[in-house]
Design an enzyme around this catalytic site. Structure first.
Site, PDB file in Angstrom:
ATOM      1  N   GLY A  98       0.759  -1.241   0.000  1.00  0.00           N
ATOM      2  CA  GLY A  98       0.000   0.000   0.000  1.00  0.00           C
ATOM      3  C   GLY A  98       0.790   1.291   0.000  1.00  0.00           C
ATOM      4  O   GLY A  98       0.205   2.361  -0.174  1.00  0.00           O
ATOM      5  N   GLU A 141       3.688  -7.039   1.471  1.00  0.00           N
ATOM      6  CA  GLU A 141       3.166  -7.275   0.114  1.00  0.00           C
ATOM      7  C   GLU A 141       3.171  -5.983  -0.705  1.00  0.00           C
ATOM      8  O   GLU A 141       2.126  -5.536  -1.157  1.00  0.00           O
ATOM      9  CB  GLU A 141       1.731  -7.792   0.203  1.00  0.00           C
ATOM     10  N   PRO A 142       4.324  -5.354  -0.895  1.00  0.00           N
ATOM     11  CA  PRO A 142       4.304  -4.111  -1.676  1.00  0.00           C
ATOM     12  C   PRO A 142       4.162  -4.375  -3.172  1.00  0.00           C
ATOM     13  O   PRO A 142       4.731  -5.336  -3.691  1.00  0.00           O
ATOM     14  CB  PRO A 142       5.675  -3.478  -1.368  1.00  0.00           C
ATOM     15  N   GLY A 143       3.398  -3.553  -3.835  1.00  0.00           N
ATOM     16  CA  GLY A 143       3.247  -3.669  -5.283  1.00  0.00           C
ATOM     17  C   GLY A 143       3.691  -2.376  -5.942  1.00  0.00           C
ATOM     18  O   GLY A 143       4.806  -2.235  -6.431  1.00  0.00           O
ATOM     19  N   ARG A 144       2.793  -1.382  -5.887  1.00  0.00           N
ATOM     20  CA  ARG A 144       3.022  -0.101  -6.563  1.00  0.00           C
ATOM     21  C   ARG A 144       4.394   0.503  -6.247  1.00  0.00           C
ATOM     22  O   ARG A 144       5.095   0.983  -7.142  1.00  0.00           O
ATOM     23  CB  ARG A 144       1.930   0.884  -6.115  1.00  0.00           C
ATOM     24  N   ARG A 183      -5.810   3.986 -15.342  1.00  0.00           N
ATOM     25  CA  ARG A 183      -5.940   4.625 -14.026  1.00  0.00           C
ATOM     26  C   ARG A 183      -6.673   5.976 -14.074  1.00  0.00           C
ATOM     27  O   ARG A 183      -7.510   6.239 -13.212  1.00  0.00           O
ATOM     28  CB  ARG A 183      -4.580   4.763 -13.350  1.00  0.00           C
ATOM     29  N   TYR A 224      -9.819   5.955 -11.710  1.00  0.00           N
ATOM     30  CA  TYR A 224      -9.686   6.639 -10.398  1.00  0.00           C
ATOM     31  C   TYR A 224      -9.417   8.131 -10.535  1.00  0.00           C
ATOM     32  O   TYR A 224      -8.941   8.743  -9.584  1.00  0.00           O
ATOM     33  CB  TYR A 224      -8.500   6.071  -9.595  1.00  0.00           C
ATOM     34  N   CYS A 238     -13.358   5.197 -28.201  1.00  0.00           N
ATOM     35  CA  CYS A 238     -14.647   5.869 -28.328  1.00  0.00           C
ATOM     36  C   CYS A 238     -15.359   5.965 -26.984  1.00  0.00           C
ATOM     37  O   CYS A 238     -16.399   5.315 -26.763  1.00  0.00           O
ATOM     38  CB  CYS A 238     -15.512   5.128 -29.342  1.00  0.00           C
ATOM     39  N   GLU A 239     -14.797   6.689 -26.068  1.00  0.00           N
ATOM     40  CA  GLU A 239     -15.375   6.928 -24.744  1.00  0.00           C
ATOM     41  C   GLU A 239     -14.884   8.297 -24.306  1.00  0.00           C
ATOM     42  O   GLU A 239     -13.676   8.577 -24.420  1.00  0.00           O
ATOM     43  CB  GLU A 239     -14.811   5.937 -23.699  1.00  0.00           C
TER      44      GLU A 239
HETATM   45  N1  PLP Z   1      -1.776  -6.885  -0.813  1.00  0.00           N
HETATM   46  C1  PLP Z   1      -3.095  -6.898  -1.056  1.00  0.00           C
HETATM   47  C2  PLP Z   1      -3.924  -7.894  -0.339  1.00  0.00           C
HETATM   48  C3  PLP Z   1      -3.681  -6.012  -1.952  1.00  0.00           C
HETATM   49  O1  PLP Z   1      -4.987  -6.024  -2.179  1.00  0.00           O
HETATM   50  C4  PLP Z   1      -2.843  -5.067  -2.624  1.00  0.00           C
HETATM   51  C5  PLP Z   1      -3.396  -4.086  -3.569  1.00  0.00           C
HETATM   52  O2  PLP Z   1      -4.429  -3.552  -3.435  1.00  0.00           O
HETATM   53  C6  PLP Z   1      -1.474  -5.105  -2.354  1.00  0.00           C
HETATM   54  C7  PLP Z   1      -0.971  -6.014  -1.454  1.00  0.00           C
HETATM   55  C8  PLP Z   1      -0.516  -4.175  -3.033  1.00  0.00           C
HETATM   56  O3  PLP Z   1      -0.796  -2.856  -2.782  1.00  0.00           O
HETATM   57  P1  PLP Z   1       0.178  -1.732  -3.339  1.00  0.00           P
HETATM   58  O4  PLP Z   1       0.347  -1.965  -4.784  1.00  0.00           O
HETATM   59  O5  PLP Z   1      -0.524  -0.472  -3.053  1.00  0.00           O
HETATM   60  O6  PLP Z   1       1.468  -1.859  -2.583  1.00  0.00           O
END
Ligand code: PLP
Length: 428
Positions: free
Chosen positions: A247, A284-287, A323, A327, A355-356
């Site tokens: 997050g 669990e980092p993604g972004r 995005r 959002y 076309c939106e």
């Molecule tokens: N873990 C869970 C369960 C998620 O739902 C998400 C994304 O919404 C993430 C990790 C990754 O979040 P972020 O990309 O904001 O770090």
């Protein structure tokens, strides 16, 4: 020669008026591979990862890249080789992890709607943990595991009811969100989990939202989770790990999220103060690992002046960059070449060919552009290609991974033939 990098994008910088990704000018990549084109910097991904690794130095910790942010195989391979595990939300994502060389035991499986077949697939692969999101899921998982003569390792995702102060669509830890179990129900549900023969309770999990730019919600959520750890262990259910989700936000538009290592120093201080410093930590980092490591290069097709608005029509669209439409998100848009610009500056809505009316990439942007110019849509490494679609039968863009002087094509441009391969006409 100076190379001022773009804010938040240390590996994308101008040199002599040309925008580079690491050592390669983006215009050369666009000339060879066409547009729209996603370009990722490996050094940028690894330096984002290093901030977390510094934060966890000397700790028993597992970083599980939340691959929903960008699940292209070439991206997963970088993180697998760097020792990361993966946070998955589907059986398809597990297939990708295995194809990219990830280790199943470092995989955690999140998501509110796991199917039995996906549970079996994950148990067969020997994943590290299921992050269970409801009581009903616990029962089904136990039944599936027992049917295979196994016990499934589980964490329960607890909803700390903390406002992450982000866009409502990416807030996940509030009472009204579909995710996790309510804080007040958690102890009862843990007791239930511990009673099920097909499960082995191994941890606790929480994830409060995405693009969080303030430390306070994290610190509050950690307090709530640690309260539960105390209560669950007092009930005789030992927890080997604490998974604190992902997050952490990135700088899209003068955003100032905390650095991962600084944030984790604060969070670890809380964990230590409560005497849980010896537990394994999972995140669990993604972004924050990929967002500012990627850009989307797109070409201006037409400039269309209007009475009230000017439009800059580019060849990328909401199917490539969803995005803004989803959002109202902001992506900076910058020219690939700043030297010798003949066109006058004007304010444009930058839009795609779909076309939106929702197909916009940036609104009210001051740009000096003419047809044939190319621009980079910044911060496009996360939640862009992984959310891309074929709407309007547009092929998904090609993707390149840059590693210093090396250019790796990690996804070739999708053709109409690729798109139609799974379809068939009705036989007469
Ligand atoms: N873990 C869970 C369960 C998620 O739902 C998400 C994304 O919404 C993430 C990790 C990754 O979040 P972020 O990309 O904001 O770090």
């Amino acid at each position: 020669m100076t190379r001022p990098s773009l804010p938040g994008h240390p590996h994308f910088a101008y040199l002599d008026g040309a925008l580079f990704a690491e050592n390669i000018p983006l215009r050369d990549l666009a000339a060879t591979h066409g547009t729209p084109l996603f370009v990722y910097s490996k050094a940028s991904m690894l330096s984002a990862l290093a901030a977390y690794q510094r934060g966890f130095a000397g700790r028993d910790a597992q970083i599980c890249y939340a691959m929903k942010a960008n699940s292209s195989l070439g991206i997963l391979q970088v993180f697998a080789r760097a020792g990361c595990g993966f946070d998955i939300v589907s059986g398809g994502e597990l297939d990708r992890v295995l194809a990219a060389g990830g280790e199943p035991r470092k995989v955690i499986f999140s998501g509110v709607g796991k199917r039995r077949s996906e549970m079996r697939q994950a148990l067969n692969a020997g994943i590290g943990c299921f992050n269970v999101e409801s009581e009903a899921e616990l029962d089904v998982l136990s039944e599936v595991a027992l049917g295979m003569g196994l016990r499934a390792p589980v964490s329960i995702r607890v909803n700390p009811d903390v406002d992450p102060k982000t866009h409502p669509y990416i807030s996940t830890g509030l009472k009204d969100n579909k995710f996790g179990v309510a804080h007040e129900d958690a102890l009862r549900i843990y007791r239930h989990a511990a009673s099920l023969k097909g499960l082995q309770v191994v941890g606790i999990d929480c994830h409060i939202g995405s693009q969080i730019t303030d430390s306070t919600p994290y610190l509050d959520a950690m307090d709530r989770v640690l309260d539960l750890v105390a209560a669950i262990e007092a009930a005789g259910i030992p927890l080997a790990h604490i998974d604190f989700g992902g997050g952490l936000g990135i700088n899209y538009n003068d955003d100032t999220p905390p650095e991962a290592d600084a944030l984790w120093q604060q969070l670890l201080a809380k964990i230590d103060a409560r005497g849980y410093g010896n537990k394994k930590l999972m995140i669990e980092p993604g972004r924050s690992l990929v967002g500012n490591s990627g850009v989307c290069v797109t070409e201006v097709l037409y400039v269309k002046p209007g009475e009230h608005k000017n439009f800059c029509i580019v060849d990328a669209a909401m199917n490539d960059l969803p995005r803004p439409a989803m959002y109202q998100a902001f992506h900076a848009i910058v020219p690939l070449a700043t030297a010798g610009k003949p066109s006058a500056e004007a304010t444009y809505d930058v839009v795609g060919p779909i076309c939106e009316s929702g197909d916009w990439i940036g609104r009210d942007r001051v740009l000096s552009v003419a047809a044939g110019d190319q621009v980079a849509v910044m911060s496009a490494g996360a939640y862009c290609m992984s959310m891309a679609s074929n709407y309007n039968t547009r092929g998904r863009a090609a993707e390149l991974l840059i590693d210093g002087d090396a250019v790796h094509l990690i996804r070739r441009r999708e053709t109409a033939e690729d798109q139609m391969r799974q379809e068939q006409l009705v036989a007469d």
